[in-house]
Design an enzyme around this catalytic site. Structure first.
Site, PDB file in Angstrom:
ATOM      1  N   LEU A   1     -10.982  -0.885 -11.338  1.00  0.00           N
ATOM      2  CA  LEU A   1     -10.450   0.387 -11.559  1.00  0.00           C
ATOM      3  C   LEU A   1      -8.656   0.198 -11.139  1.00  0.00           C
ATOM      4  O   LEU A   1      -8.576   0.461  -9.947  1.00  0.00           O
ATOM      5  CB  LEU A   1     -10.988   1.447 -10.663  1.00  0.00           C
ATOM      6  CG  LEU A   1     -12.506   1.766 -11.047  1.00  0.00           C
ATOM      7  CD1 LEU A   1     -12.683   3.257 -10.300  1.00  0.00           C
ATOM      8  CD2 LEU A   1     -12.832   1.933 -12.700  1.00  0.00           C
TER       9      LEU A   1
ATOM     10  N   GLU B   1      -5.203   0.371 -13.442  1.00  0.00           N
ATOM     11  CA  GLU B   1      -4.537   0.193 -14.738  1.00  0.00           C
ATOM     12  C   GLU B   1      -3.439  -0.677 -14.628  1.00  0.00           C
ATOM     13  O   GLU B   1      -3.235  -1.575 -15.787  1.00  0.00           O
ATOM     14  CB  GLU B   1      -3.880   1.534 -15.124  1.00  0.00           C
ATOM     15  CG  GLU B   1      -5.062   2.559 -15.820  1.00  0.00           C
ATOM     16  CD  GLU B   1      -6.148   2.953 -14.488  1.00  0.00           C
ATOM     17  OE1 GLU B   1      -7.308   3.765 -14.915  1.00  0.00           O
ATOM     18  OE2 GLU B   1      -5.663   3.132 -13.479  1.00  0.00           O
TER      19      GLU B   1
ATOM     20  N   GLN C   1      -8.898   4.565 -19.913  1.00  0.00           N
ATOM     21  CA  GLN C   1     -10.015   5.305 -20.119  1.00  0.00           C
ATOM     22  C   GLN C   1      -9.586   6.801 -20.435  1.00  0.00           C
ATOM     23  O   GLN C   1     -10.380   7.468 -21.285  1.00  0.00           O
ATOM     24  CB  GLN C   1     -10.876   5.474 -18.736  1.00  0.00           C
ATOM     25  CG  GLN C   1     -12.141   5.982 -18.780  1.00  0.00           C
ATOM     26  CD  GLN C   1     -13.081   5.779 -17.349  1.00  0.00           C
ATOM     27  OE1 GLN C   1     -12.756   6.174 -16.475  1.00  0.00           O
ATOM     28  NE2 GLN C   1     -13.943   4.628 -17.717  1.00  0.00           N
ATOM     29  N   PHE C   2      -8.529   7.436 -19.747  1.00  0.00           N
ATOM     30  CA  PHE C   2      -8.030   8.853 -20.026  1.00  0.00           C
ATOM     31  C   PHE C   2      -6.706   8.734 -20.115  1.00  0.00           C
ATOM     32  O   PHE C   2      -5.896   7.916 -19.446  1.00  0.00           O
ATOM     33  CB  PHE C   2      -8.621   9.830 -19.058  1.00  0.00           C
ATOM     34  CG  PHE C   2     -10.129  10.138 -19.362  1.00  0.00           C
ATOM     35  CD1 PHE C   2     -10.229  11.350 -20.151  1.00  0.00           C
ATOM     36  CD2 PHE C   2     -11.086   9.712 -18.661  1.00  0.00           C
ATOM     37  CE1 PHE C   2     -11.764  11.419 -20.666  1.00  0.00           C
ATOM     38  CE2 PHE C   2     -12.353   9.862 -19.002  1.00  0.00           C
ATOM     39  CZ  PHE C   2     -12.643  11.063 -19.500  1.00  0.00           C
TER      40      PHE C   2
ATOM     41  N   GLY D   1      -4.193  10.541 -19.076  1.00  0.00           N
ATOM     42  CA  GLY D   1      -3.435  10.757 -17.629  1.00  0.00           C
ATOM     43  C   GLY D   1      -3.538   9.451 -16.850  1.00  0.00           C
ATOM     44  O   GLY D   1      -2.745   9.585 -15.700  1.00  0.00           O
ATOM     45  N   PHE D   2      -4.654   8.529 -17.156  1.00  0.00           N
ATOM     46  CA  PHE D   2      -4.646   7.503 -16.191  1.00  0.00           C
ATOM     47  C   PHE D   2      -3.645   6.293 -16.519  1.00  0.00           C
ATOM     48  O   PHE D   2      -3.605   5.206 -15.917  1.00  0.00           O
ATOM     49  CB  PHE D   2      -5.920   6.733 -16.337  1.00  0.00           C
ATOM     50  CG  PHE D   2      -7.033   7.617 -15.739  1.00  0.00           C
ATOM     51  CD1 PHE D   2      -6.841   8.971 -15.428  1.00  0.00           C
ATOM     52  CD2 PHE D   2      -8.409   7.437 -15.846  1.00  0.00           C
ATOM     53  CE1 PHE D   2      -8.190   9.714 -15.038  1.00  0.00           C
ATOM     54  CE2 PHE D   2      -9.312   8.190 -15.740  1.00  0.00           C
ATOM     55  CZ  PHE D   2      -9.396   9.223 -15.151  1.00  0.00           C
TER      56      PHE D   2
ATOM     57  N   PRO E   1      -0.118   4.823 -13.954  1.00  0.00           N
ATOM     58  CA  PRO E   1       0.008   3.583 -13.092  1.00  0.00           C
ATOM     59  C   PRO E   1       0.429   2.236 -13.525  1.00  0.00           C
ATOM     60  O   PRO E   1       1.019   1.568 -12.954  1.00  0.00           O
ATOM     61  CB  PRO E   1      -1.372   3.446 -12.363  1.00  0.00           C
ATOM     62  CG  PRO E   1      -1.983   4.936 -12.448  1.00  0.00           C
ATOM     63  CD  PRO E   1      -1.517   5.414 -13.595  1.00  0.00           C
TER      64      PRO E   1
ATOM     65  N   HIS F   1      -6.940  14.088 -17.814  1.00  0.00           N
ATOM     66  CA  HIS F   1      -7.873  13.944 -18.750  1.00  0.00           C
ATOM     67  C   HIS F   1      -7.769  14.369 -20.127  1.00  0.00           C
ATOM     68  O   HIS F   1      -8.537  14.463 -21.025  1.00  0.00           O
ATOM     69  CB  HIS F   1      -9.344  14.158 -18.320  1.00  0.00           C
ATOM     70  CG  HIS F   1      -9.719  13.743 -17.165  1.00  0.00           C
ATOM     71  ND1 HIS F   1      -9.341  13.927 -15.933  1.00  0.00           N
ATOM     72  CD2 HIS F   1     -10.966  12.787 -16.868  1.00  0.00           C
ATOM     73  CE1 HIS F   1      -9.928  13.027 -14.946  1.00  0.00           C
ATOM     74  NE2 HIS F   1     -10.930  12.460 -15.681  1.00  0.00           N
TER      75      HIS F   1
END
Length: 321
Positions: free
Chosen positions: A57, A59, A81-82, A84-85, A88, A128
């Site tokens: 986990l 990014e 994955q989403f 807003g992720f 980073p 998300h």
């Protein structure tokens, strides 16, 4: 064949991996789980964990590793994955992915696809349900596309993987389970398309909002109004030739997207349409967008996202000029 957008992307990934052994899929939970939306379901089973890689986990590390792989001749397909992720990894994307080709005077290619499920409408919280496409549209060196249907999802993911330039592939997550026909390849990756013809006003949209605009056009027809709908498909570079042709016919343009209004893609499109179609316009170019606010709790997201009524209200305002 008739299939969902999610399954079309899966089939497109399979086709690309069958064609080129240098294509890799990597990201959080993309292997054994098949992704949180099951878009990569079964790929690790069929291609092995050397080509479908469950990553830690992190990014920035995922994208950074993909940069090295791309430099070594691989074609990594990274899943964020989403939406807003992705932040980073933003430094890696804008400082390395987007710039290495130019920085090396063309010696280093960056054939990488960054898949991002984006947008709201699934009852999820902030990070998300966001629409960060504008962050990448303004970054020189990146191409940004967004399919709105199963046909485009199947072909565009393969075209993006085949590109020697980095492509940010924005997937409309609320539309993942909508079914549609997948036919023969018919358009290049960076091309817009008129998906419904009309004479009274032009609706311009991409990704999840194309279906909303088509529904609005259907509702408007009951009132005797014929709305033309253009699916932009490519956000950077923009293909505005079909847009200009449409606006010159209808005299009116309304841009619809979930992202915030200020400095959203709609602002750029409105400026470009005004420059090219000034003498054809019968009304100002209008925008129907999300608000300049953090994404709200799920119970009020229907008030935040553009919907059929807000689109039809903009049509009324345009036709009133």
């Amino acid at each position: 064949m008739k299939t969902s957008i999610a399954k079309a992307i899966n089939a497109g990934l399979r086709a690309a991996m069958d064609t080129d052994p240098h294509v890799l899929v990597m990201g959080e939970d993309v292997g054994r789980l098949g992704g949180v939306f099951r878009v990569t379901d079964g790929l690790q089973k069929d291609f092995g964990d050397g080509r479908v890689i469950d990553t830690p986990l992190g990014e920035s590390g995922i994208v950074g590793a993909a940069v090295g792989l791309a430099m070594r001749g691989f074609r990594p397909v990274v899943e964020i994955q989403f939406d807003g992720f992705v932040y980073p990894a933003y430094d890696q994307i804008v400082s390395q992915v987007a710039k290495l080709h130019a920085r090396s005077s063309g010696l280093v290619k960056m054939p990488m696809v960054i898949r991002i499920p984006f947008g709201g409408g699934i009852g999820a919280v902030e990070h998300h349900s966001e629409s960060p496409e504008g962050q990448f549209i303004l970054t020189a060196g990146l191409k940004v596309v967004s399919p709105s249907n199963a046909h485009d999802a199947y072909w565009m993911i393969q075209q993006a993987i085949a590109s020697d330039d980095p492509v940010v592939f924005m997937e409309p997550k609320r539309r993942y389970w909508e079914n549609g026909e997948v036919g023969d390849e018919d358009l290049p990756l960076h091309a817009s398309r008129v998906v419904r013809e009309g004479a009274d006003a032009t609706l311009l949209a991409y990704g999840p909002m194309v279906r909303t605009c088509l529904d609005a056009a259907e509702a408007a027809q009951a009132e005797g109004r014929e709305l033309e709908v253009v699916d932009l498909r490519t956000l950077s570079p923009l293909d505005l030739t079909p847009v200009h042709e449409s606006v010159r016919r209808t005299g009116r343009a309304i841009v619809v997207h979930e992202a915030a209004r200020t400095l959203g893609l709609g602002a750029e499109i409105a400026a470009r349409v005004q420059e090219e179609c000034f003498y054809s316009l019968e009304a100002p170019v209008l925008r129907v967008t999300g608000y300049d606010l953090p994404y709200p709790p799920s119970r009020v997201e229907d008030e935040f996202l553009p919907d059929l009524d807000r689109v039809l209200d903009a049509v009324d305002r345009s036709l009133a000029f």
